[in-house]
Design a protein around this motif. Structure first.
Motif, PDB file in Angstrom:
ATOM      1  N   GLU A 146       0.830  -1.201   0.000  1.00 42.36           N
ATOM      2  CA  GLU A 146       0.000   0.000   0.000  1.00 42.36           C
ATOM      3  C   GLU A 146       0.866   1.252   0.000  1.00 42.36           C
ATOM      4  O   GLU A 146       0.596   2.211  -0.730  1.00 42.36           O
ATOM      5  N   LEU A 147       1.913   1.234   0.804  1.00 45.29           N
ATOM      6  CA  LEU A 147       2.825   2.371   0.876  1.00 45.29           C
ATOM      7  C   LEU A 147       3.513   2.607  -0.469  1.00 45.29           C
ATOM      8  O   LEU A 147       3.662   3.753  -0.914  1.00 45.29           O
ATOM      9  N   LYS A 148       3.915   1.528  -1.108  1.00 47.20           N
ATOM     10  CA  LYS A 148       4.574   1.640  -2.412  1.00 47.20           C
ATOM     11  C   LYS A 148       3.644   2.287  -3.433  1.00 47.20           C
ATOM     12  O   LYS A 148       4.052   3.179  -4.194  1.00 47.20           O
ATOM     13  N   ALA A 149       2.388   1.836  -3.441  1.00 48.22           N
ATOM     14  CA  ALA A 149       1.402   2.406  -4.368  1.00 48.22           C
ATOM     15  C   ALA A 149       1.148   3.875  -4.071  1.00 48.22           C
ATOM     16  O   ALA A 149       1.010   4.703  -4.988  1.00 48.22           O
ATOM     17  N   GLN A 150       1.092   4.227  -2.790  1.00 47.35           N
ATOM     18  CA  GLN A 150       0.858   5.620  -2.409  1.00 47.35           C
ATOM     19  C   GLN A 150       2.034   6.505  -2.808  1.00 47.35           C
ATOM     20  O   GLN A 150       1.849   7.658  -3.177  1.00 47.35           O
ATOM     21  N   ARG A 151       3.235   5.965  -2.721  1.00 46.16           N
ATOM     22  CA  ARG A 151       4.415   6.745  -3.132  1.00 46.16           C
ATOM     23  C   ARG A 151       4.398   7.010  -4.631  1.00 46.16           C
ATOM     24  O   ARG A 151       4.772   8.092  -5.079  1.00 46.16           O
ATOM     25  N   VAL A 152       3.963   6.018  -5.399  1.00 46.13           N
ATOM     26  CA  VAL A 152       3.824   6.215  -6.845  1.00 46.13           C
ATOM     27  C   VAL A 152       2.764   7.283  -7.115  1.00 46.13           C
ATOM     28  O   VAL A 152       2.955   8.175  -7.948  1.00 46.13           O
ATOM     29  N   GLY A 153       1.648   7.197  -6.382  1.00 48.33           N
ATOM     30  CA  GLY A 153       0.593   8.196  -6.523  1.00 48.33           C
ATOM     31  C   GLY A 153       1.062   9.585  -6.137  1.00 48.33           C
ATOM     32  O   GLY A 153       0.710  10.575  -6.787  1.00 48.33           O
ATOM     33  N   ARG A 154       1.886   9.653  -5.088  1.00 46.15           N
ATOM     34  CA  ARG A 154       2.390  10.953  -4.658  1.00 46.15           C
ATOM     35  C   ARG A 154       3.291  11.571  -5.715  1.00 46.15           C
ATOM     36  O   ARG A 154       3.261  12.778  -5.951  1.00 46.15           O
ATOM     37  N   ALA A 155       4.111  10.752  -6.343  1.00 47.04           N
ATOM     38  CA  ALA A 155       4.993  11.260  -7.391  1.00 47.04           C
ATOM     39  C   ALA A 155       4.180  11.865  -8.533  1.00 47.04           C
ATOM     40  O   ALA A 155       4.519  12.918  -9.074  1.00 47.04           O
ATOM     41  N   LYS A 156       3.070  11.190  -8.890  1.00 44.32           N
ATOM     42  CA  LYS A 156       2.194  11.717  -9.937  1.00 44.32           C
ATOM     43  C   LYS A 156       1.531  13.013  -9.495  1.00 44.32           C
ATOM     44  O   LYS A 156       1.434  13.973 -10.266  1.00 44.32           O
ATOM     45  N   ASP A 157       1.053  13.037  -8.238  1.00 43.08           N
ATOM     46  CA  ASP A 157       0.418  14.248  -7.703  1.00 43.08           C
ATOM     47  C   ASP A 157       1.399  15.414  -7.672  1.00 43.08           C
ATOM     48  O   ASP A 157       1.045  16.555  -7.986  1.00 43.08           O
ATOM     49  N   ALA A 158       2.641  15.128  -7.267  1.00 46.70           N
ATOM     50  CA  ALA A 158       3.657  16.186  -7.189  1.00 46.70           C
ATOM     51  C   ALA A 158       3.982  16.734  -8.577  1.00 46.70           C
ATOM     52  O   ALA A 158       4.145  17.950  -8.759  1.00 46.70           O
ATOM     53  N   LYS A 159       4.056  15.838  -9.547  1.00 52.27           N
ATOM     54  CA  LYS A 159       4.321  16.268 -10.931  1.00 52.27           C
ATOM     55  C   LYS A 159       3.180  17.140 -11.451  1.00 52.27           C
ATOM     56  O   LYS A 159       3.405  18.177 -12.092  1.00 52.27           O
ATOM     57  N   HIS A 160       1.949  16.723 -11.151  1.00 56.24           N
ATOM     58  CA  HIS A 160       0.771  17.498 -11.572  1.00 56.24           C
ATOM     59  C   HIS A 160       0.753  18.864 -10.886  1.00 56.24           C
ATOM     60  O   HIS A 160       0.427  19.877 -11.521  1.00 56.24           O
ATOM     61  N   LEU A 161       1.119  18.882  -9.610  1.00 57.33           N
ATOM     62  CA  LEU A 161       1.154  20.142  -8.877  1.00 57.33           C
ATOM     63  C   LEU A 161       2.168  21.107  -9.493  1.00 57.33           C
ATOM     64  O   LEU A 161       1.887  22.292  -9.661  1.00 57.33           O
ATOM     65  N   ARG A 162       3.350  20.594  -9.831  1.00 54.28           N
ATOM     66  CA  ARG A 162       4.373  21.457 -10.431  1.00 54.28           C
ATOM     67  C   ARG A 162       3.890  22.031 -11.764  1.00 54.28           C
ATOM     68  O   ARG A 162       4.142  23.209 -12.071  1.00 54.28           O
ATOM     69  N   ALA A 163       3.184  21.210 -12.534  1.00 53.95           N
ATOM     70  CA  ALA A 163       2.655  21.687 -13.815  1.00 53.95           C
ATOM     71  C   ALA A 163       1.621  22.790 -13.599  1.00 53.95           C
ATOM     72  O   ALA A 163       1.641  23.824 -14.296  1.00 53.95           O
ATOM     73  N   GLU A 164       0.731  22.602 -12.634  1.00 52.80           N
ATOM     74  CA  GLU A 164      -0.295  23.611 -12.348  1.00 52.80           C
ATOM     75  C   GLU A 164       0.326  24.869 -11.747  1.00 52.80           C
ATOM     76  O   GLU A 164      -0.122  25.986 -12.013  1.00 52.80           O
TER      77      GLU A 164
END
Length: 335
Positions: A146-164
């Protein structure tokens, strides 16, 4: 006839004298409307950025929660394994002869049954410990996945945040020059033609100066959940380009402070007793002494816990120096 001419002339003079005031009022309204249009151009980008920011915040909260569960599971698993090892060592130390002696040494049949039951209970206890260890190990593996999946999700969220963030900053930059030009015209008219020396902006309709002297975006986020509900937002975040001047809302005394949450901060205690809090500054231009309303005191940044996010001013209002109140209605009346 002559009396009528004098009366007509008086009316003409009166209308002529009134005309500049009417035109001036219309011009100020037009300038204010254009500023509102420029700010609205950044609104959509600002709203997308806010959604991306809080999506990442929610992911961080989930990560922290999962890490706490993993820590608790590890602790319980360690205790269970320790108990199992103790049982295993005890069994290893007593051989079959010891067990036979233990049983044969019974003086009565009832005692023999009692001793056999005791050994059986020890076996059942070991089985429960073994089962607990297996269950905890399985739980730990699931939590790690679960933690591994959340870290992958966080990386995507962080990338999206930087774009916005970059999209919002680009929008603010595209309107910055026109915003400064129109705002300067509006301030000059509000000041009667010329701004006082050392003043970057003048007061709005409510007698206070808007704290950010440049193109910006903000919304009403008073009381919004922060950090998974551990705290509530007690201010307004005004998005602007890094380095945009920040000004004193009212005249008074100023002091600087620094902390992990707000980063570089300023407090302005106005002459009327109200306090104003400015956080996440890039620079603290004035750190002590007196300041005038509209004087530049710092610049917009992203210090403190805003690092990595879009530069903005976290702004608070404390009437009478007391508890903070929602700044949003005051801010809209300052523009």
């Amino acid at each position: 006839m002559r009396r009528w001419s004098y009366t007509a002339l008086a009316w003409v003079l009166a209308l002529t004298l009134c005309a500049p005031s009417v035109a001036l009022a219309a011009t100020q309204a037009q300038l204010k409307a254009r500023l509102d249009q420029l700010n609205k151009q950044s609104a959509a980008a600002g709203e997308r950025y806010s959604k991306a920011y809080w999506a990442l915040d929610e992911t961080d909260v989930k990560l922290a929660r999962t890490n706490r569960r993993i820590k608790s599971t590890r602790k319980a698993l360690s205790a269970a394994r320790k108990l199992l090892n103790e049982h295993a060592n005890a069994i290893y130390r007593r051989d079959e002869l010891d067990l036979l002696v233990f049983l044969v040494g019974s003086s009565t049949f009832e005692e023999l049954v009692t001793r056999a039951d005791y050994l059986g209970r020890i076996g059942k206890s070991d089985a429960k410990v073994i089962s607990r260890v297996e269950n905890l190990s399985t739980r730990l593996l699931a939590q790690r996945d679960e933690l591994k999946a959340q870290r992958v999700g966080r990386a995507k969220d962080a990338k999206h945040l930087r774009a916005e963030r970059d999209r919002l900053q680009g929008r603010l930059k595209s309107t910055a020059a026109e915003y400064r030009r129109i705002r300067a015209q509006l301030d000059a008219q509000r000041a009667g033609g010329r701004l006082p020396a050392g003043v970057r902006a003048v007061a709005g309709p409510n007698g206070m100066v808007f704290p950010v002297a440049g193109s910006h975006y903000y919304s009403d986020t008073w009381g919004a959940s922060r950090s998974g509900g551990r705290r509530r937002h007690q201010g307004t975040d005004i998005m602007a380009q890094r380095g945009t001047p920040v000004v004193a809302v009212l005249s008074g005394r100023i002091r600087a402070s620094n902390n992990g949450l707000g980063g570089k901060c300023l407090w302005v205690t106005a002459d009327n007793g109200w306090s104003f809090y400015y956080a996440h500054l890039d620079r603290q231009i004035v750190k002590s002494g007196r300041v005038r309303a509209g004087q530049v005191i710092g610049t917009v940044g992203s210090t403190g816990n805003a690092q990595g996010g879009s530069p903005h001013l976290h702004f608070q209002i404390h009437p009478g120096g007391g508890a903070p109140v929602n700044p949003y209605p005051y801010l809209t009346a300052m523009e």
